[in-house]
Design a protein around this motif. Structure first.
Motif, PDB file in Angstrom:
ATOM      1  N   VAL A  57      -8.134   6.950   7.965  1.00 44.78           N
ATOM      2  CA  VAL A  57      -7.385   7.220   9.137  1.00 44.78           C
ATOM      3  C   VAL A  57      -6.008   7.236   8.917  1.00 44.78           C
ATOM      4  CG1 VAL A  57      -6.746   5.689  11.210  1.00 44.78           C
ATOM      5  CG2 VAL A  57      -9.334   5.643  10.613  1.00 44.78           C
ATOM      6  N   ILE A  58      -5.459   6.342   8.048  1.00 48.87           N
ATOM      7  CA  ILE A  58      -3.969   6.414   8.044  1.00 48.87           C
ATOM      8  C   ILE A  58      -3.698   7.691   7.168  1.00 48.87           C
ATOM      9  CG2 ILE A  58      -4.103   5.016   5.675  1.00 48.87           C
ATOM     10  CD1 ILE A  58      -1.328   3.753   6.860  1.00 48.87           C
ATOM     11  N   GLN A  59      -4.524   8.111   6.071  1.00 48.62           N
ATOM     12  CA  GLN A  59      -4.083   9.524   5.403  1.00 48.62           C
ATOM     13  C   GLN A  59      -4.189  10.655   6.575  1.00 48.62           C
ATOM     14  OE1 GLN A  59      -7.229   9.194   2.500  1.00 48.62           O
ATOM     15  NE2 GLN A  59      -5.746   8.915   0.990  1.00 48.62           N
ATOM     16  N   ASN A  60      -4.937  10.422   7.709  1.00 48.12           N
ATOM     17  CA  ASN A  60      -4.900  11.523   8.510  1.00 48.12           C
ATOM     18  C   ASN A  60      -3.476  11.488   9.157  1.00 48.12           C
ATOM     19  OD1 ASN A  60      -7.443  13.033   9.788  1.00 48.12           O
ATOM     20  ND2 ASN A  60      -8.282  11.416   8.805  1.00 48.12           N
ATOM     21  N   LEU A  61      -2.945  10.559   9.387  1.00 44.78           N
ATOM     22  CA  LEU A  61      -1.762  10.369  10.164  1.00 44.78           C
ATOM     23  C   LEU A  61      -0.392  10.992   8.999  1.00 44.78           C
ATOM     24  CD1 LEU A  61      -3.191   8.871  12.341  1.00 44.78           C
ATOM     25  CD2 LEU A  61      -1.251   7.457  12.466  1.00 44.78           C
ATOM     26  N   LEU A  62      -0.617  10.494   7.917  1.00 43.32           N
ATOM     27  CA  LEU A  62       0.117  10.907   6.867  1.00 43.32           C
ATOM     28  C   LEU A  62       0.520  12.496   7.040  1.00 43.32           C
ATOM     29  CD1 LEU A  62      -0.270   8.297   4.091  1.00 43.32           C
ATOM     30  CD2 LEU A  62       1.856   8.484   5.679  1.00 43.32           C
ATOM     31  N   ILE A  63      -0.564  13.381   7.266  1.00 42.98           N
ATOM     32  CA  ILE A  63      -0.284  14.926   7.116  1.00 42.98           C
ATOM     33  C   ILE A  63       0.678  15.235   8.343  1.00 42.98           C
ATOM     34  CG2 ILE A  63      -1.469  16.975   7.420  1.00 42.98           C
ATOM     35  CD1 ILE A  63      -2.458  15.624   4.795  1.00 42.98           C
ATOM     36  N   PRO A  64       0.511  15.040   9.416  1.00 45.08           N
ATOM     37  CA  PRO A  64       1.644  15.500  10.138  1.00 45.08           C
ATOM     38  C   PRO A  64       3.136  14.797  10.072  1.00 45.08           C
ATOM     39  CG  PRO A  64       0.086  14.111  11.328  1.00 45.08           C
ATOM     40  CD  PRO A  64      -0.596  14.275  10.109  1.00 45.08           C
ATOM     41  N   GLN A 106      -4.637  -0.637  14.214  1.00 42.00           N
ATOM     42  CA  GLN A 106      -3.764  -0.989  12.953  1.00 42.00           C
ATOM     43  C   GLN A 106      -4.981  -1.912  12.037  1.00 42.00           C
ATOM     44  OE1 GLN A 106      -3.298  -2.207  15.973  1.00 42.00           O
ATOM     45  NE2 GLN A 106      -2.962  -4.359  16.023  1.00 42.00           N
ATOM     46  N   ASP A 107      -6.155  -2.347  12.517  1.00 40.87           N
ATOM     47  CA  ASP A 107      -7.142  -2.712  11.609  1.00 40.87           C
ATOM     48  C   ASP A 107      -7.914  -2.007  10.929  1.00 40.87           C
ATOM     49  OD1 ASP A 107      -5.881  -5.144  12.454  1.00 40.87           O
ATOM     50  OD2 ASP A 107      -7.600  -5.496  13.911  1.00 40.87           O
ATOM     51  N   ARG A 108      -7.905  -0.637  11.214  1.00 36.26           N
ATOM     52  CA  ARG A 108      -8.785   0.466  11.185  1.00 36.26           C
ATOM     53  C   ARG A 108      -8.164   1.447  10.168  1.00 36.26           C
ATOM     54  NH1 ARG A 108     -12.378   0.588  15.534  1.00 36.26           N
ATOM     55  NH2 ARG A 108     -13.712   2.009  14.055  1.00 36.26           N
ATOM     56  N   ALA A 109      -6.960   1.228   9.680  1.00 34.10           N
ATOM     57  CA  ALA A 109      -6.153   2.143   8.806  1.00 34.10           C
ATOM     58  C   ALA A 109      -6.991   2.732   7.552  1.00 34.10           C
ATOM     59  CB  ALA A 109      -4.787   1.324   8.241  1.00 34.10           C
TER      60      ALA A 109
END
Lengths: 241, 321
Positions: free
Chosen positions: A97-104, A132-135
């Motif tokens: 999940v958090i890597q998905n956000l790092l792209i943009p 936040q718990d699912r990052a």
């Protein structure tokens, strides 16, 4: 008076002989919440494809923050601050999940974020969405509603000035719709203008300050929700004669 | 921590390679390892475009042959020393990768794969008709007298291959952990979404195709000196082309170490079967391993390792939480 953030001027899009959008114009003010509705096949998704750059229009122009972006490819529009979520969620499924956000954050928002705080930025957005718990969860194994939330938070990570939400609530239960609406309101509080494409009228009337109605590629109404719902032409478009 | 580990590994491999030239006399071993390393570089090269970017293709091995022929032409025309030939070949193949990428990378999936296959056939036709480099009849390439600091030219070629393999691996590893690699992974997962998240998809795909071409070029450049006689059949050999795809598939395409593991494993098995059973069995070995991995472990060995690590991590999290 707030400035126009987006101006769509006489926009036309054809697919072969089929005219999907027939010189449609509308504006959006900074921080405004606009609903874009219409029956199936009326051209809503084509319109936002032309706004976000996934498709190029055949005539007319798209102006974002006083800059003509008609010829810009999608990734450049994303850099300027136009983000969209997809009707059918398109997560980067090999990433967490958090890597998905790092792209943009690394691409669309790169010029506008502190390069050493990408992780923290991503976590802040996940907190805003209640994720936040699912990052570190794998994005491919999320449930439908979580997929929509990821879609929205990823769009948020692009640090947009304009968010186009394409049916972010289709197929969700009523309480889930409220959850998504809450996220969109929070976003709007932070100064982001939102175009909401939606079939769930309860959500549209609750969220949007103004509604644009498309029918068969033409704009048939553009007014506050109350007036649009009473418009006889809108009624005809949805219900027939 | 991890970075240090990798570079220590690099030094150990280089040192081992150098020591090998001192302690091993039987030339067969140099030939065998050379072939394995050539496969490794090609596997790593294929994986940059096919694995990281998700553009599975059948044409990559054509760039190996372009490297081979560039090397023959440069050797014949200028008699340059091998290191220079390798650099020139990398540049030329990288540029051709860029050009053909520009023509084909707008296609997707099967269409792209077939377009690249057609491209390899175009390369082969050119090689067949280019008399200067031997045409269809082939050409002999003499090993230069000068073998630098080594006892024989084969030892020199072997060491060159060790260095190139290490270089290719380091480049692919750097790429996969860099911002570019993240962008490529986004393209692989969903190109439309990537573009809308600000990833300049066409530019990154072209970078990926150029690196693929360049690495294939460096794998091919020493080849004429290694086998002495080159014709289009050997440069465009089916086994070489199939290996370049099979090795990353077996090793796992999503991680930089996947093709390395796949190449070392498959390459070694092939060398052993060639010696112990027969060289004809090679393709059968590749085929059966491919079938086994695609059905049982589609993510390859690296995928298995990753899942195992993740599984352990999850179990740990659970016992703590």
């Amino acid at each position: 008076m707030a400035e126009n953030i987006l101006v769509v001027d006489q926009l036309t899009k054809k697919f072969g002989g089929f005219v999907a959008l027939d010189s449609v114009s509308f504006e959006l003010k900074e921080n405004e919440r606009l609903g874009l509705i219409g029956p199936n096949g009326s051209g809503k998704t084509t319109m936002i494809n032309c706004v976000s750059g996934a498709l190029f229009n055949d005539a007319g122009k798209v102006v974002f923050e006083n800059q003509d972006i008609t010829a810009l490819p999608a990734f450049k529009r994303a850099k300027l601050g136009i983000a969209r979520s997809f009707q059918i969620p398109k997560p980067f499924h090999s990433m967490s999940v958090i890597q998905n956000l790092l792209i943009p954050l690394e691409y669309a928002a790169w010029d506008r974020v502190d390069h050493h705080r990408l992780q923290e930025e991503a976590m802040e957005i996940l907190e805003l969405v209640g994720f936040q718990d699912r990052a570190n969860e794998n994005s491919a194994s999320l449930t439908q509603v979580d997929m929509r939330k990821l879609e929205l938070s990823r769009a948020l990570a692009a640090k947009p000035k304009l968010l186009v939400s394409d049916e972010a609530m289709a197929g969700l239960s009523s309480s889930e719709v409220d959850e998504i609406l809450e996220i969109l309101f929070k976003l709007n509080d932070r100064g982001v203008a939102v175009i909401m494409i939606e079939h769930i009228m309860r959500a549209v009337t609750r969220f949007c300050e103004r509604i644009v109605v498309l029918d068969a590629g033409k704009k048939i109404a553009d007014d506050i929700a109350e007036n649009v719902m009473k418009d006889p032409e809108v009624e005809r478009a949805y219900l027939g004669e | 921590m991890k970075i240090n580990g990798f570079w220590i590994g690099v030094l150990i491999v280089l040192a081992l390679g150098y020591a090998f030239t001192f302690f091993v006399d039987n030339e067969f071993y140099f030939f065998a390892v050379y072939v394995v390393l050539q496969g490794l570089i090609m596997a790593v090269a294929w994986n940059v475009l096919g694995g990281f970017t998700g553009y599975v293709n059948f044409g990559s091995a054509g760039f190996f042959a372009v490297g081979v022929y560039t090397s023959i032409a440069l050797n014949k025309a200028f008699a340059l020393p091998l290191p220079l030939i390798i650099v020139a070949s990398a540049c030329i193949c990288g540029l051709i990768g860029l050009g053909t990428g520009y023509l084909t990378l707008r296609l997707k999936g099967v269409y792209f794969a077939i377009a690249t296959l057609a491209m390899a056939i175009v390369f082969e036709t050119v090689a067949n008709n280019w008399e200067y480099v031997g045409g269809a009849a082939g050409t002999y390439v003499l090993q230069p007298e000068n073998s630098f600091f080594f006892d024989s030219y084969v030892e020199f070629l072997f060491m060159v291959m060790v260095i190139l393999a290490v270089f290719a691996t380091a480049l692919s590893r750097y790429l996969s952990i860099s911002k570019i690699g993240q962008g490529l992974a986004a393209i692989r997962d969903d190109e439309t979404a990537a573009e809308c998240m600000g990833v300049p998809t066409l530019r990154l795909k072209l970078i990926s195709a150029s690196i693929m071409g360049g690495l294939m070029g460096i794998a091919g450049a020493p080849f004429p000196f290694f086998i002495s006689f080159v014709d289009p059949l050997s440069a465009f050999s089916l086994l070489i082309a199939v290996n370049a795809i099979a090795m990353p598939m077996i090793g796992g395409t999503a991680y930089w170490y996947g093709p390395v593991i796949g190449a070392l494993l498959l390459g070694t098995i092939q060398e052993i079967t060639t010696v112990t059973i027969s060289s004809e069995l090679n393709l059968l070995v590749v085929g059966s391993l491919l079938v086994a991995f695609i059905t049982l472990a589609p993510q390859g060995i690296a995928g298995l390792i990753h899942d195992l690590k993740n599984g352990r991590q999850k179990a740990k999290d659970k016992s703590h939480g």
